[in-house]
Motif scaffolding. Structure first.
Motif, PDB file in Angstrom:
ATOM      1  N   GLU A  46       9.761  -9.989  33.215  1.00  0.00           N
ATOM      2  CA  GLU A  46       9.095 -11.293  33.225  1.00  0.00           C
ATOM      3  C   GLU A  46       8.023 -11.373  32.148  1.00  0.00           C
ATOM      4  O   GLU A  46       7.901 -12.383  31.447  1.00  0.00           O
ATOM      5  CB  GLU A  46       8.483 -11.582  34.601  1.00  0.00           C
ATOM      6  CG  GLU A  46       9.520 -11.974  35.633  1.00  0.00           C
ATOM      7  CD  GLU A  46       8.883 -12.470  36.924  1.00  0.00           C
ATOM      8  OE1 GLU A  46       7.758 -13.030  36.869  1.00  0.00           O
ATOM      9  OE2 GLU A  46       9.516 -12.304  37.979  1.00  0.00           O
ATOM     10  N   ASN A  48       7.847  -9.567  29.374  1.00  0.00           N
ATOM     11  CA  ASN A  48       8.482  -9.525  28.058  1.00  0.00           C
ATOM     12  C   ASN A  48       9.157 -10.844  27.698  1.00  0.00           C
ATOM     13  O   ASN A  48       9.400 -11.112  26.516  1.00  0.00           O
ATOM     14  CB  ASN A  48       9.490  -8.383  27.985  1.00  0.00           C
ATOM     15  CG  ASN A  48       8.801  -7.029  27.967  1.00  0.00           C
ATOM     16  OD1 ASN A  48       7.680  -6.894  27.497  1.00  0.00           O
ATOM     17  ND2 ASN A  48       9.474  -6.029  28.500  1.00  0.00           N
ATOM     18  N   ALA A  49       9.453 -11.667  28.688  1.00  0.00           N
ATOM     19  CA  ALA A  49      10.116 -12.955  28.430  1.00  0.00           C
ATOM     20  C   ALA A  49       9.130 -14.072  28.106  1.00  0.00           C
ATOM     21  O   ALA A  49       9.542 -15.165  27.730  1.00  0.00           O
ATOM     22  CB  ALA A  49      10.963 -13.353  29.646  1.00  0.00           C
ATOM     23  N   LEU A  50       7.827 -13.803  28.224  1.00  0.00           N
ATOM     24  CA  LEU A  50       6.830 -14.833  27.932  1.00  0.00           C
ATOM     25  C   LEU A  50       6.857 -15.215  26.460  1.00  0.00           C
ATOM     26  O   LEU A  50       7.294 -14.438  25.614  1.00  0.00           O
ATOM     27  CB  LEU A  50       5.436 -14.350  28.318  1.00  0.00           C
ATOM     28  CG  LEU A  50       5.198 -14.122  29.801  1.00  0.00           C
ATOM     29  CD1 LEU A  50       3.825 -13.485  30.023  1.00  0.00           C
ATOM     30  CD2 LEU A  50       5.315 -15.421  30.573  1.00  0.00           C
ATOM     31  N   GLU A  51       6.340 -16.404  26.173  1.00  0.00           N
ATOM     32  CA  GLU A  51       6.289 -16.900  24.799  1.00  0.00           C
ATOM     33  C   GLU A  51       5.565 -15.907  23.889  1.00  0.00           C
ATOM     34  O   GLU A  51       4.549 -15.337  24.250  1.00  0.00           O
ATOM     35  CB  GLU A  51       5.556 -18.238  24.771  1.00  0.00           C
ATOM     36  CG  GLU A  51       5.479 -18.842  23.409  1.00  0.00           C
ATOM     37  CD  GLU A  51       4.747 -20.161  23.397  1.00  0.00           C
ATOM     38  OE1 GLU A  51       4.545 -20.685  22.314  1.00  0.00           O
ATOM     39  OE2 GLU A  51       4.379 -20.670  24.464  1.00  0.00           O
ATOM     40  N   ARG A  52       6.107 -15.753  22.703  1.00  0.00           N
ATOM     41  CA  ARG A  52       5.510 -14.837  21.732  1.00  0.00           C
ATOM     42  C   ARG A  52       5.055 -15.606  20.506  1.00  0.00           C
ATOM     43  O   ARG A  52       5.330 -16.782  20.357  1.00  0.00           O
ATOM     44  CB  ARG A  52       6.535 -13.785  21.307  1.00  0.00           C
ATOM     45  CG  ARG A  52       6.944 -12.884  22.443  1.00  0.00           C
ATOM     46  CD  ARG A  52       8.058 -11.951  21.994  1.00  0.00           C
ATOM     47  NE  ARG A  52       8.479 -11.122  23.083  1.00  0.00           N
ATOM     48  CZ  ARG A  52       8.047  -9.880  23.270  1.00  0.00           C
ATOM     49  NH1 ARG A  52       7.190  -9.349  22.448  1.00  0.00           N
ATOM     50  NH2 ARG A  52       8.478  -9.183  24.290  1.00  0.00           N
ATOM     51  N   HIS A  53       4.398 -14.910  19.639  1.00  0.00           N
ATOM     52  CA  HIS A  53       3.961 -15.460  18.356  1.00  0.00           C
ATOM     53  C   HIS A  53       3.005 -16.629  18.532  1.00  0.00           C
ATOM     54  O   HIS A  53       3.054 -17.602  17.799  1.00  0.00           O
ATOM     55  CB  HIS A  53       5.155 -15.854  17.490  1.00  0.00           C
ATOM     56  CG  HIS A  53       6.155 -14.751  17.358  1.00  0.00           C
ATOM     57  ND1 HIS A  53       5.879 -13.556  16.734  1.00  0.00           N
ATOM     58  CD2 HIS A  53       7.424 -14.646  17.800  1.00  0.00           C
ATOM     59  CE1 HIS A  53       6.933 -12.773  16.795  1.00  0.00           C
ATOM     60  NE2 HIS A  53       7.881 -13.400  17.431  1.00  0.00           N
ATOM     61  N   LYS A  54       2.144 -16.534  19.528  1.00  0.00           N
ATOM     62  CA  LYS A  54       1.131 -17.558  19.745  1.00  0.00           C
ATOM     63  C   LYS A  54      -0.218 -16.864  19.659  1.00  0.00           C
ATOM     64  O   LYS A  54      -0.475 -15.920  20.390  1.00  0.00           O
ATOM     65  CB  LYS A  54       1.320 -18.198  21.114  1.00  0.00           C
ATOM     66  CG  LYS A  54       0.424 -19.382  21.350  1.00  0.00           C
ATOM     67  CD  LYS A  54       0.820 -20.070  22.632  1.00  0.00           C
ATOM     68  CE  LYS A  54       0.202 -21.445  22.683  1.00  0.00           C
ATOM     69  NZ  LYS A  54       0.665 -22.195  23.823  1.00  0.00           N
TER      70      LYS A  54
END
Length: 92
Positions: A46, A48-54
């Motif tokens: 869960e 690792n599935a969060l939004e990245r590059h923010k």
């Protein structure tokens, strides 16, 4: 297993192979940061599935491009546009 948000982030960081340097001035949080917990696979999935590059910090606002993300001209433009707001929003 009930973990506070700091413990979750420390555990996630360690389990993904990052060096984690938690910081706190609260004695109870300092102690909790040293608890060695392991997140279950479903929780890791869960997270690792969060939004990245923010990013929530962007140094170009202050005229610095420390991550070579924006380039000199764009950094200057961003800093000039943010200048007035920086004077009131980020005052200590």
């Amino acid at each position: 297993m009930a973990l506070d948000p700091g413990q979750v982030m420390v555990a996630w960081g360690v389990q993904t192979g990052h060096v984690v340097l938690p910081k706190s001035v609260t004695e109870s949080r300092i102690k909790s940061n040293f608890k060695d917990e392991t997140l279950p696979e479903w929780a890791m999935n869960e997270l690792n599935a969060l939004e990245r590059h923010k990013r929530f910090n962007f140094p170009a606002r202050w005229g610095f491009d420390i991550f070579d993300e924006a380039g000199t001209a764009e950094t200057r433009k961003i800093a000039e546009e943010a200048g007035e707001e920086n004077k009131t929003k980020f005052v200590v």
